[in-house]
Design a protein around this motif. Structure first.
Motif, short mmCIF file in Angstrom:
data_model
loop_
_atom_site.label_atom_id
_atom_site.label_comp_id
_atom_site.label_asym_id
_atom_site.label_seq_id
_atom_site.Cartn_x
_atom_site.Cartn_y
_atom_site.Cartn_z
N GLY A 60 34.99 36.27 41.68
CA GLY A 60 34.96 37.62 42.19
C GLY A 60 36.29 37.95 42.84
N GLY A 61 36.29 39.00 43.63
CA GLY A 61 37.54 39.38 44.29
C GLY A 61 37.51 40.86 44.60
N GLY A 62 38.02 41.26 45.74
CA GLY A 62 37.92 42.66 46.12
C GLY A 62 36.45 43.04 46.20
N ALA A 63 36.09 44.14 45.55
CA ALA A 63 34.71 44.61 45.59
C ALA A 63 33.86 43.97 44.50
N MET A 64 34.44 43.05 43.76
CA MET A 64 33.70 42.45 42.65
C MET A 64 32.99 41.17 43.09
N PRO A 65 31.70 41.07 42.79
CA PRO A 65 30.96 39.86 43.18
C PRO A 65 31.34 38.65 42.33
N ALA A 87 31.74 33.00 27.42
CA ALA A 87 31.42 33.95 26.35
C ALA A 87 31.89 35.35 26.73
N ILE A 88 31.69 35.73 27.98
CA ILE A 88 32.16 37.04 28.44
C ILE A 88 33.69 37.10 28.40
N ALA A 89 34.32 36.02 28.87
CA ALA A 89 35.78 35.98 28.91
C ALA A 89 36.37 36.14 27.51
N GLY A 110 35.61 49.18 39.04
CA GLY A 110 36.73 48.24 38.87
C GLY A 110 37.73 48.79 37.87
N PRO A 111 38.80 48.04 37.64
CA PRO A 111 39.83 48.50 36.69
C PRO A 111 39.28 48.66 35.27
N ASN A 112 39.87 49.61 34.55
CA ASN A 112 39.55 49.83 33.14
C ASN A 112 40.09 48.65 32.34
N ASP A 142 42.63 49.18 29.54
CA ASP A 142 44.01 49.34 29.99
C ASP A 142 44.59 48.01 30.46
N LEU A 143 43.77 47.25 31.16
CA LEU A 143 44.24 45.99 31.74
C LEU A 143 44.49 44.92 30.69
N ARG A 144 43.63 44.89 29.67
CA ARG A 144 43.69 43.88 28.60
C ARG A 144 43.91 42.48 29.15
N GLN A 159 25.13 43.66 30.54
CA GLN A 159 24.18 43.39 31.62
C GLN A 159 24.87 43.20 32.97
N ASN A 160 26.06 42.62 32.96
CA ASN A 160 26.65 42.18 34.23
C ASN A 160 27.89 42.94 34.67
N CYS A 161 28.58 43.58 33.75
CA CYS A 161 29.89 44.12 34.07
C CYS A 161 30.02 45.62 33.81
N ALA A 162 29.18 46.16 32.92
CA ALA A 162 29.39 47.53 32.44
C ALA A 162 29.24 48.57 33.54
N ASN A 163 28.46 48.26 34.59
CA ASN A 163 28.29 49.23 35.67
C ASN A 163 29.60 49.54 36.35
N CYS A 164 30.50 48.59 36.35
CA CYS A 164 31.72 48.74 37.14
C CYS A 164 32.99 48.86 36.29
N HIS A 165 32.91 48.47 35.03
CA HIS A 165 34.14 48.43 34.22
C HIS A 165 34.02 49.26 32.95
N THR A 166 35.11 49.85 32.57
CA THR A 166 35.19 50.54 31.28
C THR A 166 35.67 49.55 30.22
N THR A 176 38.34 33.42 35.53
CA THR A 176 38.59 33.15 36.95
C THR A 176 38.00 34.26 37.81
N GLN A 177 38.25 35.50 37.39
CA GLN A 177 37.78 36.64 38.17
C GLN A 177 36.24 36.67 38.19
N THR A 178 35.63 36.34 37.06
CA THR A 178 34.17 36.38 36.98
C THR A 178 33.56 35.25 37.82
N GLU A 179 34.17 34.10 37.79
CA GLU A 179 33.65 32.99 38.58
C GLU A 179 33.74 33.28 40.08
N ASP A 189 41.55 33.62 30.44
CA ASP A 189 41.61 32.85 31.69
C ASP A 189 41.44 33.74 32.91
N LEU A 190 42.06 34.91 32.86
CA LEU A 190 41.93 35.84 33.98
C LEU A 190 40.49 36.31 34.12
N VAL A 191 39.88 36.65 32.99
CA VAL A 191 38.49 37.13 33.05
C VAL A 191 37.58 36.03 33.60
C1 HEC Z 1 30.19 45.75 41.53
C2 HEC Z 1 31.21 46.14 40.58
C3 HEC Z 1 31.77 45.10 39.64
C4 HEC Z 1 31.10 44.31 38.74
C5 HEC Z 1 29.60 44.22 38.52
C6 HEC Z 1 32.11 43.59 38.00
N1 HEC Z 1 33.35 43.92 38.47
FE1 HEC Z 1 35.11 43.19 37.75
N2 HEC Z 1 36.11 44.17 39.23
C7 HEC Z 1 35.53 45.03 40.15
C8 HEC Z 1 36.54 45.47 41.09
C9 HEC Z 1 36.33 46.44 42.24
C10 HEC Z 1 37.74 44.84 40.68
C11 HEC Z 1 39.11 44.92 41.38
C12 HEC Z 1 39.17 43.72 42.29
C13 HEC Z 1 40.39 43.69 43.17
O1 HEC Z 1 40.94 44.75 43.44
O2 HEC Z 1 40.77 42.59 43.56
C14 HEC Z 1 37.43 44.05 39.52
C15 HEC Z 1 38.37 43.33 38.80
C16 HEC Z 1 38.13 42.71 37.59
C17 HEC Z 1 39.13 42.13 36.73
C18 HEC Z 1 40.64 42.16 36.96
C19 HEC Z 1 41.07 41.01 37.82
C20 HEC Z 1 42.57 41.08 38.08
O3 HEC Z 1 43.06 40.12 38.70
O4 HEC Z 1 43.23 42.04 37.67
C21 HEC Z 1 38.49 41.62 35.64
C22 HEC Z 1 39.13 40.91 34.46
C23 HEC Z 1 37.08 41.86 35.84
N3 HEC Z 1 36.89 42.52 37.02
C24 HEC Z 1 36.11 41.49 34.96
C25 HEC Z 1 34.74 41.62 35.21
C26 HEC Z 1 33.70 41.04 34.38
C27 HEC Z 1 33.95 40.25 33.11
C28 HEC Z 1 32.51 41.37 34.97
C29 HEC Z 1 31.12 40.94 34.54
C30 HEC Z 1 30.87 39.53 34.55
C31 HEC Z 1 32.79 42.16 36.14
N4 HEC Z 1 34.15 42.29 36.25
C32 HEC Z 1 31.83 42.70 36.98
C33 HEC Z 1 34.21 45.41 40.20
C34 HEC Z 1 33.18 44.83 39.47
#
Ligand code: HEC
Length: 115
Positions: free
Chosen positions: A85-90, A103-105, A65-67, A70-72, A47-54, A80-83, A76-78
């Motif tokens: 966001g970062g870059g283009a990730m909300p 649960a997602i992490a 976002g990154p595959n 590949d990233l595995r 529901q929340n992540c599949a649009n952007c991640h493989t 933190t990143q989910t809470e 903790d990383l998942v």
């Molecule tokens: C709108 C697109 C989008 C959505 C939705 C999204 N991501 Fe991301 N995600 C990204 C992008 C773009 C990056 C790369 C961020 C960067 O370069 O700093 C990223 C990075 C990551 C990373 C790697 C962080 C790192 O430091 O290497 C993880 C793990 C991750 N996302 C998990 C998730 C999870 C879990 C969800 C669902 C809750 C999610 N993402 C939803 C776009 C998205």
């Protein structure tokens, strides 16, 4: 309005019957907060992540976002990143509960690169 009140009733009392039985499994698509499990993690991921991640395990092939296979990333990383966001990730903090994010992490950490 009606559906919203109905779902609230489901969460509060877990009495689907109170909804009149015509919601046709609508409750199924809504994750139940506070009940982390592998299945829940997959549903939340879809529901929340599949649009952007493989992530093959979830049948996700987003390319924004990154595959994650590949990233595995570790849990903790998942988390933190989910809470945050970062870059283009909300950021999902406030949109998902801490239990849902955990649960997602756990789900991602266990399944990334697994298939
Ligand atoms: C709108 C697109 C989008 C959505 C939705 C999204 N991501 Fe991301 N995600 C990204 C992008 C773009 C990056 C790369 C961020 C960067 O370069 O700093 C990223 C990075 C990551 C990373 C790697 C962080 C790192 O430091 O290497 C993880 C793990 C991750 N996302 C998990 C998730 C999870 C879990 C969800 C669902 C809750 C999610 N993402 C939803 C776009 C998205």
């Amino acid at each position: 309005m009606k559906t919203r009140a109905c779902l609230a009733a489901v969460f509060a009392a877990l009495t689907l019957a109170a909804c009149g039985g015509d919601s046709e499994g609508e409750g199924e698509a809504t994750a139940t907060p506070g009940q982390p499990s592998a299945a829940n993690g997959q549903e939340l991921f879809t529901q929340n992540c599949a649009n952007c991640h493989t992530l093959a395990a979830a049948g996700a092939n987003g390319q924004v976002g990154p595959n994650l296979d590949d990233l595995r990333p570790g849990p903790d990383l998942v988390r933190t990143q989910t809470e945050n966001g970062g870059g283009a990730m909300p950021a999902f903090k406030g949109r998902l509960s801490p239990e849902q994010i955990q649960a997602i992490a756990d789900y991602v950490a266990e399944n990334a690169g697994a298939s």
